[in-house]
Write an enzyme that holds these catalytic residues in place. Structure first.
Site, PDB file in Angstrom:
ATOM      1  N   GLU A  86       0.815  -1.210   0.000  1.00 54.91           N
ATOM      2  CA  GLU A  86       0.000   0.000   0.000  1.00 54.91           C
ATOM      3  C   GLU A  86       0.856   1.271   0.000  1.00 54.91           C
ATOM      4  OE1 GLU A  86      -2.532   0.253   3.456  1.00 54.91           O
ATOM      5  OE2 GLU A  86      -3.682   1.911   2.605  1.00 54.91           O
ATOM      6  N   GLU A 143       3.110   9.950   6.156  1.00 57.88           N
ATOM      7  CA  GLU A 143       3.306   8.651   6.803  1.00 57.88           C
ATOM      8  C   GLU A 143       4.572   7.948   6.333  1.00 57.88           C
ATOM      9  OE1 GLU A 143      -0.152   6.156   7.203  1.00 57.88           O
ATOM     10  OE2 GLU A 143      -1.481   7.880   7.120  1.00 57.88           O
ATOM     11  N   ASP A 154      -5.512   3.044  -1.663  1.00 47.83           N
ATOM     12  CA  ASP A 154      -6.317   3.658  -0.599  1.00 47.83           C
ATOM     13  C   ASP A 154      -6.731   5.050  -1.073  1.00 47.83           C
ATOM     14  OD1 ASP A 154      -7.037   5.240   1.679  1.00 47.83           O
ATOM     15  OD2 ASP A 154      -5.982   3.858   3.001  1.00 47.83           O
ATOM     16  N   HIS A 156      -5.280   8.146   0.768  1.00 50.39           N
ATOM     17  CA  HIS A 156      -3.902   8.495   0.397  1.00 50.39           C
ATOM     18  C   HIS A 156      -3.847   9.021  -1.042  1.00 50.39           C
ATOM     19  CE1 HIS A 156      -2.542   6.790   4.113  1.00 50.39           C
ATOM     20  NE2 HIS A 156      -2.954   5.583   3.799  1.00 50.39           N
ATOM     21  N   HIS A 181      -8.940   0.605  -0.459  1.00 50.91           N
ATOM     22  CA  HIS A 181      -9.468   1.165   0.781  1.00 50.91           C
ATOM     23  C   HIS A 181     -10.413   2.295   0.373  1.00 50.91           C
ATOM     24  CE1 HIS A 181      -6.397  -0.608   3.830  1.00 50.91           C
ATOM     25  NE2 HIS A 181      -7.477  -1.359   3.670  1.00 50.91           N
ATOM     26  N   ARG A 239     -11.297  10.926   5.236  1.00 52.56           N
ATOM     27  CA  ARG A 239     -11.208   9.594   5.842  1.00 52.56           C
ATOM     28  C   ARG A 239     -12.477   9.212   6.598  1.00 52.56           C
ATOM     29  NH1 ARG A 239      -5.344   7.019   7.687  1.00 52.56           N
ATOM     30  NH2 ARG A 239      -5.486   5.477   6.042  1.00 52.56           N
ATOM     31  N   GLU A 250     -11.929   1.623   5.108  1.00 57.87           N
ATOM     32  CA  GLU A 250     -10.976   1.916   6.174  1.00 57.87           C
ATOM     33  C   GLU A 250     -11.165   3.397   6.514  1.00 57.87           C
ATOM     34  OE1 GLU A 250      -6.442   0.685   6.736  1.00 57.87           O
ATOM     35  OE2 GLU A 250      -6.664   2.538   5.603  1.00 57.87           O
TER      36      GLU A 250
HETATM   37  C1  LER Z   1      -3.254   1.464   6.370  1.00 56.00           C
HETATM   38  O1  LER Z   1      -4.134   0.783   5.536  1.00 56.00           O
HETATM   39  C2  LER Z   1      -3.203   2.881   6.047  1.00 56.00           C
HETATM   40  O2  LER Z   1      -3.905   3.341   5.194  1.00 56.00           O
HETATM   41  C3  LER Z   1      -2.261   3.732   6.751  1.00 56.00           C
HETATM   42  O3  LER Z   1      -2.658   5.066   6.681  1.00 56.00           O
HETATM   43  C4  LER Z   1      -1.965   3.376   8.151  1.00 56.00           C
HETATM   44  O4  LER Z   1      -3.000   3.812   8.992  1.00 56.00           O
HETATM   45 MN    MN Z   2      -5.238   2.133   3.964  1.00 53.39          MN
END
Ligand code: LER
Ligand code: MN
Length: 271
Positions: free
Chosen positions: A153, A159, A184, A187, A210, A216, A245
């Site tokens: 991912e 991050e 995701d 992100h 995700h 979020r 998520e």
């Molecule tokens: C994990 O799936 C993710 O998206 C990261 O931001 C960790 O929280």
């Molecule tokens: Mn994620």
């Protein structure tokens, strides 16, 4: 495409972006009642999951296991697949391997997100990327030997600096046949110039989504224009999970219901 929802069993992740927190069986029952196809679990470590019990709850609820997260390896134990120390890196690989083995019993993949590490503490970005690639090669080999599957991912820049975009992620996992990309949307909204274009271009490498809005929260509670993304996924023939998520906002159950409504509206009724 199938719908999934997340549950965290990690007390340290109580403020994290998971719809349900704490109790797997109760969460699975709510997910089943609302109509989800599957559940994605964020466990503290591999042995925390009793395979037989998990199997029985899933069967009772008519749910599949969508994936197992490995992020607690970083969050709780500070393990990193890019750790410069060989022994520490081996322990990180082993942590993922064990979660992968449990996931394999359910024909599900393990997710590598936060455990990918980053540069810093004397490790350059090139070194960090090289170490991560070596770890992914070891895990890909383990997957080949054990019928396992992995998802890698890309995360946003706050991050990690390993891979922030699908393009970078696709390059990182090149020629690793048992590793696919996890896209995701939270992100991607931060990092991609054009989310639909990125999904189209790297779609053949994507194994999991995700499903999150810009803030979020559940899809529909932010300002994401999700319809063109679903249309793109349909065009590229994506058949995997859309797994929520997201934060339990305003409550776990309401976030789950909002996700289910968005999924039905976008996937089931619009073509
Ligand atoms: C994990 O799936 C993710 O998206 C990261 O931001 C960790 O929280
Ligand atoms: Mn994620």
């Amino acid at each position: 495409m199938q719908s999934a929802i997340t549950v965290s069993l990690v007390p340290q992740a109580v403020r994290g972006p998971f719809v349900f927190h704490g109790n797997f069986a109760d969460s699975a029952r709510v997910a089943s009642r609302i109509g989800f196809d599957a559940i994605e679990i964020f466990p503290p470590f591999a042995d925390a999951l009793n395979t037989a019990e998990t199997q029985s709850v899933l069967a009772d609820c008519g749910l599949s296991l969508a994936a197992l997260g490995t992020g607690a390896g970083w969050l709780v134990h500070r393990r990193s697949l890019a750790h410069p120390d060989h022994q520490a890196r081996s322990e990180a690989i082993d942590f993922v391997r064990r979660i992968m083995d449990v996931a394999s019993e359910f024909h599900a993949p393990a997710i590598i997100g936060s455990m990918q590490g980053k540069s810093g503490d004397g490790v350059t970005l090139d070194q960090a990327r090289g170490l991560l690639r070596e770890s992914l090669e070891a895990l890909d080999a383990h997957a080949a030997a054990s019928n396992g599957k992995l998802l890698y991912e890309p995360l946003n820049r706050y991050e990690t600096d390993q891979c922030n975009t699908l393009e970078q992620g696709a390059a990182m996992i090149r020629d690793l046949p048992n590793v696919r990309l996890l896209a995701d949307w939270f992100h991607m909204n931060i990092e991609e110039a054009d989310m639909a274009q990125a999904l189209r271009q790297f779609g053949s490498a994507i194994g999991h989504i995700h499903f999150a809005d810009t803030n979020r929260r559940a899809v529909g509670l932010g300002h994401l224009d999700a319809q063109p993304l679903i249309q793109t996924l349909r065009q590229i023939g994506y058949t995997g999970y859309l797994s929520a998520e997201v934060f339990p906002y305003p409550t776990s159950e309401e976030a789950a219901r909002q996700t289910a409504d968005a999924y039905i509206k976008l996937v089931k009724t619009d073509s």
